[in-house]
Design an enzyme around this catalytic site. Structure first.
Site, PDB file in Angstrom:
ATOM      1  N   HIS A 102     -24.021  61.822  35.337  1.00 25.82           N
ATOM      2  CA  HIS A 102     -24.813  60.978  33.974  1.00 25.82           C
ATOM      3  C   HIS A 102     -26.202  60.409  34.146  1.00 25.82           C
ATOM      4  CE1 HIS A 102     -25.530  59.169  30.275  1.00 25.82           C
ATOM      5  NE2 HIS A 102     -24.645  59.492  29.752  1.00 25.82           N
ATOM      6  N   GLU A 113     -27.188  57.953  33.523  1.00 21.87           N
ATOM      7  CA  GLU A 113     -26.594  56.138  34.067  1.00 21.87           C
ATOM      8  C   GLU A 113     -25.610  55.993  34.709  1.00 21.87           C
ATOM      9  OE1 GLU A 113     -24.424  55.867  30.317  1.00 21.87           O
ATOM     10  OE2 GLU A 113     -26.221  55.477  28.378  1.00 21.87           O
ATOM     11  N   GLY A 138     -28.992  57.554  24.143  1.00 19.02           N
ATOM     12  CA  GLY A 138     -29.349  56.109  23.455  1.00 19.02           C
ATOM     13  C   GLY A 138     -30.311  55.519  23.203  1.00 19.02           C
ATOM     14  N   SER A 144     -27.948  61.812  22.263  1.00 22.21           N
ATOM     15  CA  SER A 144     -27.928  60.949  20.990  1.00 22.21           C
ATOM     16  C   SER A 144     -27.965  62.757  19.624  1.00 22.21           C
ATOM     17  CB  SER A 144     -29.731  60.480  20.438  1.00 22.21           C
ATOM     18  OG  SER A 144     -30.176  59.793  20.692  1.00 22.21           O
TER      19      SER A 144
END
Ligand code: 3PY
Length: 248
Positions: A94, A96, A172, A211
């Site tokens: 991912h 992140e 995000g 999103s």
């Protein structure tokens, strides 16, 4: 014909009480929708998923996995441990984790290999940053991320992974890729896979992440190469998550 799949990525959110409310809301609202559905939860809540989701149509998985099978790796969670708690999926790479934990393409590839070896389905995440998109590097970046995984797999393993295209600039941020931007990236990724295994490239599910919400899910999922969604914030409210599943 590829089946649609919607996976909720809870990230580092939740507690036992809130999870029970969320999971029971999802299970109660699921009908005969056209999509399969799963949640990828923080590792401590895998046991709760096993207890509360077994026997329902909702599958569960982890958000990260160790490349090691066992041993002195403090803080790591192995693929076998995820399996032990009934996980079907695990997210690999991912954005992140790539950004905050410096996961390289090669490390992500090893995670996918470890997941497959334990019988988990790796959901391999790829995606470009805003600067990379603006510099015209999108295809090089996402192809490089995918290629590292393809290089680590046997040709017959390619069919056993799931891909998620998550443009970093849409994660995000509330900003979503237009359906055409997302479709172009998905088609491009499918073509990259075809060089390794053409038959698998036609069947591998490629999810869109970034999103996705009930309001934009229908148009995104209608694209020919978008096979579902990897959902962030909207996966934390059962009505929003169900709204996305209903959009299929
Ligand atoms: C998002 O949509 O924010 C995600 O990161 C999904 O994984």
């Amino acid at each position: 014909m590829r089946h649609k799949l919607v996976i909720g990525n809870w990230k580092m959110n939740g507690n036992r009480a809130a999870n029970t409310a969320l999971l029971s809301g999802i299970v109660a609202g699921l009908n005969d929708f056209g999509a399969d559905c799963a949640v990828c939860v923080p590792a401590p809540y895998l046991a709760q998923c096993q207890a509360e989701l077994a026997g329902t149509p909702v599958a569960w998985g982890g958000q990260d996995v160790s490349i090691h099978a066992e041993g002195a790796y403090t803080g790591e969670v192995s693929a076998a441990m995820l399996r032990d708690f009934g996980a079907t999926y695990v997210l690999c790479g991912h954005s992140e984790r790539r950004a905050y934990h410096h996961e390289s393409n090669e490390l992500v590839a090893q995670k996918a290999v470890a997941a497959l070896a334990a019988g988990l389905t790796p959901v391999v995440c790829v995606g470009e940053s805003l600067a990379q998109r603006e510099a015209g590097q999108t295809e090089d970046v996402i192809c490089g991320q995918l290629q590292a995984v393809l290089d680590a797999l046997q040709p017959d393993q390619v069919a056993d992974i799931i891909l998620a295209y998550e443009p970093v600039w849409a994660i995000g941020t509330g900003q979503t890729a237009t359906p055409q931007i997302a479709q172009d990236a998905h088609r491009f990724l499918r073509n990259c896979m075809a060089n390794k295994n053409a038959a698998a490239a036609a069947t591998v599910q490629i999810l869109y992440g970034g999103s996705m919400k009930p309001e934009n899910a229908k148009e995104l999922m209608a694209q020919p190469d978008i096979d579902g969604g990897l959902i962030g914030g909207a996966a934390l409210k059962s009505t929003d998550f169900l709204g996305i599943i209903q959009a299929v």
